[in-house]
Design a protein around this motif. Structure first.
Motif, short mmCIF file in Angstrom:
data_model
loop_
_atom_site.label_atom_id
_atom_site.label_comp_id
_atom_site.label_asym_id
_atom_site.label_seq_id
_atom_site.Cartn_x
_atom_site.Cartn_y
_atom_site.Cartn_z
N ALA A 121 34.51 43.59 44.51
CA ALA A 121 34.71 42.16 43.67
C ALA A 121 35.28 43.30 41.65
O ALA A 121 35.88 42.59 41.19
N LEU A 122 34.43 44.70 41.80
CA LEU A 122 34.55 45.69 40.18
C LEU A 122 35.77 46.51 40.40
O LEU A 122 36.66 46.57 39.66
N GLY A 123 36.32 46.75 41.97
CA GLY A 123 37.44 48.07 42.18
C GLY A 123 37.23 49.06 41.76
O GLY A 123 37.46 49.63 41.46
N ARG A 124 35.59 49.54 41.50
CA ARG A 124 34.82 50.98 41.12
C ARG A 124 33.88 50.71 41.71
O ARG A 124 33.21 49.90 42.44
N ALA A 125 33.54 52.09 42.54
CA ALA A 125 32.20 52.66 43.24
C ALA A 125 30.81 52.40 42.78
O ALA A 125 30.87 52.42 41.14
N PRO A 126 30.35 51.82 43.44
CA PRO A 126 28.64 51.38 42.72
C PRO A 126 28.01 52.10 42.25
O PRO A 126 28.30 53.29 43.34
N LEU A 127 27.03 52.08 41.63
CA LEU A 127 26.08 53.12 41.28
C LEU A 127 24.73 52.69 42.49
O LEU A 127 24.38 51.49 42.19
N VAL A 128 24.52 53.19 43.88
CA VAL A 128 23.81 53.38 44.17
C VAL A 128 21.82 54.25 43.94
O VAL A 128 21.81 55.06 43.91
N PRO B 68 21.89 40.64 51.11
CA PRO B 68 23.62 40.14 51.24
C PRO B 68 24.86 38.96 51.33
O PRO B 68 25.03 39.26 51.67
N LEU B 69 24.15 37.92 51.07
CA LEU B 69 24.58 37.36 50.48
C LEU B 69 25.29 36.62 49.26
O LEU B 69 26.25 35.79 48.96
N ILE B 70 25.33 37.66 48.70
CA ILE B 70 26.09 37.89 47.13
C ILE B 70 27.16 37.81 47.41
O ILE B 70 27.91 38.14 48.14
N ALA B 71 28.27 36.82 46.54
CA ALA B 71 30.02 37.29 47.14
C ALA B 71 30.48 37.71 46.64
O ALA B 71 30.03 37.76 44.79
N PRO B 72 31.37 38.61 46.18
CA PRO B 72 32.49 39.25 45.22
C PRO B 72 32.56 38.37 44.11
O PRO B 72 33.24 38.38 42.98
N GLY B 73 32.97 36.93 44.81
CA GLY B 73 33.30 35.89 43.12
C GLY B 73 32.42 35.58 42.48
O GLY B 73 32.70 35.22 40.72
N LEU B 74 31.19 35.35 42.75
CA LEU B 74 29.98 35.60 41.39
C LEU B 74 29.83 37.02 40.89
O LEU B 74 30.00 36.37 39.60
N ILE B 75 30.48 37.96 41.65
CA ILE B 75 29.98 38.79 40.82
C ILE B 75 31.10 38.78 39.62
O ILE B 75 31.47 39.21 38.56
N ARG B 76 32.38 38.62 39.87
CA ARG B 76 33.44 38.47 39.03
C ARG B 76 33.50 37.66 38.45
O ARG B 76 33.58 38.27 36.85
N ALA B 77 32.37 36.91 38.44
CA ALA B 77 32.21 35.56 37.38
C ALA B 77 31.32 36.52 36.13
O ALA B 77 31.53 35.65 35.06
N LEU B 78 30.43 36.96 37.05
CA LEU B 78 29.83 37.35 36.32
C LEU B 78 30.74 38.64 35.01
O LEU B 78 29.76 38.74 33.87
N ALA B 79 31.14 39.14 35.88
CA ALA B 79 31.97 40.50 34.58
C ALA B 79 32.62 39.31 33.53
O ALA B 79 32.47 40.12 32.73
N ALA B 80 33.24 38.29 33.91
CA ALA B 80 34.13 38.15 33.55
C ALA B 80 33.13 37.59 32.09
O ALA B 80 34.22 37.90 31.01
N ARG B 81 31.72 37.00 32.90
CA ARG B 81 31.26 36.23 31.24
C ARG B 81 30.83 37.69 30.15
O ARG B 81 30.23 37.31 28.90
N ALA B 82 30.25 38.98 31.08
CA ALA B 82 29.69 40.00 30.11
C ALA B 82 30.79 40.65 29.48
O ALA B 82 30.04 40.99 28.31
N GLY C 280 18.69 32.74 39.10
CA GLY C 280 18.92 34.01 40.54
C GLY C 280 19.47 35.42 40.02
O GLY C 280 19.60 35.62 38.93
N HIS C 281 20.00 36.11 41.82
CA HIS C 281 20.53 37.04 40.80
C HIS C 281 21.43 37.43 41.53
O HIS C 281 21.90 36.69 41.99
N PRO C 282 22.75 38.08 41.31
CA PRO C 282 22.36 39.12 40.32
C PRO C 282 22.47 38.85 38.09
O PRO C 282 22.85 37.77 38.60
N VAL C 283 22.00 39.93 38.15
CA VAL C 283 22.01 39.66 36.72
C VAL C 283 22.69 41.18 35.77
O VAL C 283 23.04 42.45 35.84
N ALA C 284 23.96 40.38 35.10
CA ALA C 284 25.12 40.99 34.02
C ALA C 284 23.98 41.66 32.90
O ALA C 284 23.53 40.33 32.11
N TRP C 285 24.00 42.92 32.02
CA TRP C 285 23.62 43.45 30.96
C TRP C 285 24.76 44.00 30.28
O TRP C 285 24.77 45.25 30.38
#
Length: 193
Positions: free
Chosen positions: A41-48, A104-118, A133-138
């Motif tokens: 979704a974000l095109g960058r390495a996540p921080l785990v 495990p069911l969180i979709a890249p589309g949801l993360i992209r939508a959250l990022a766009a609103r963030a 629900g989750h995830p949450v953008a801060w």
């Protein structure tokens, strides 16, 4: 605007009877689903954020482009894992999407939508049928507050405190609620495949 993703993967899996994050789901470790969704979704390495069974979680993600940080005080609850993740955020991130490694069911589309609103809103979270629900953008303005939370509650305490800063993103399915806490929930999830 730069939005990054943090995957919390430090918990003890106490109700699971073993490390749930490395359990197989749909042909890959459970935690890899969240990591892959963030990266896609974000095109960058996540921080785990690791903690309990650090080596096993890092091994389960071998070969993936991720950045690891260790939550030294992970046993004190999710808040310490969240604080470790926020402390490791690169300076150029304007917002962070906090994902749980056992969803495990969180979709890249949801993360992209959250990022766009963030890009426009301070705190963005998905909602279905009135339930958050989750995830949450801060947004970065809340990073310092996120590091001060105590216990096993994650960012929930701040959601109550900063209610006026929240934007709810309507989501069409229940994936924003589906996490794996017990062998029964993992079995149910496998049955959904």
């Amino acid at each position: 605007m730069i939005v990054g993703g943090i995957v919390l993967a430090a918990g003890r899996s106490s109700r699971m009877g073993g490390n749930k994050l490395v359990a197989d789901y749909a042909g890959k470790p459970l935690v890899a689903h969240a990591v892959d969704a963030v990266a896609d979704a974000l095109g960058r390495a996540p921080l785990v954020v690791t903690g309990h069974a650090r080596a096993a979680v890092e091994g389960a993600l071998a070969g993936r482009c991720v950045e690891f940080t260790f939550a030294q005080h992970f046993a004190e609850g999710m808040s310490r894992s969240l604080a470790a993740g926020i402390a490791a955020v690169p300076r150029d991130w304007d917002a962070a999407i906090i994902c749980l490694g056992d969803m495990p069911l969180i979709a890249p589309g949801l993360i992209r939508a959250l990022a766009a609103r963030a890009a426009w809103d301070a705190i963005v979270l998905p909602v279905r049928d009135g339930r958050r629900g989750h995830p949450v953008a801060w947004g970065r303005d809340f990073f310092a507050e996120l590091t001060l939370i105590d216990g096993d509650i994650g960012g929930k305490a701040l959601l109550a405190k900063f209610g006026n800063a929240i934007t709810e993103l309507a989501w069409a399915d229940d994936t924003i609620f589906v996490d794996v806490d017990t062998p029964a929930t993992l079995a149910d999830l496998r049955d959904r495949l």
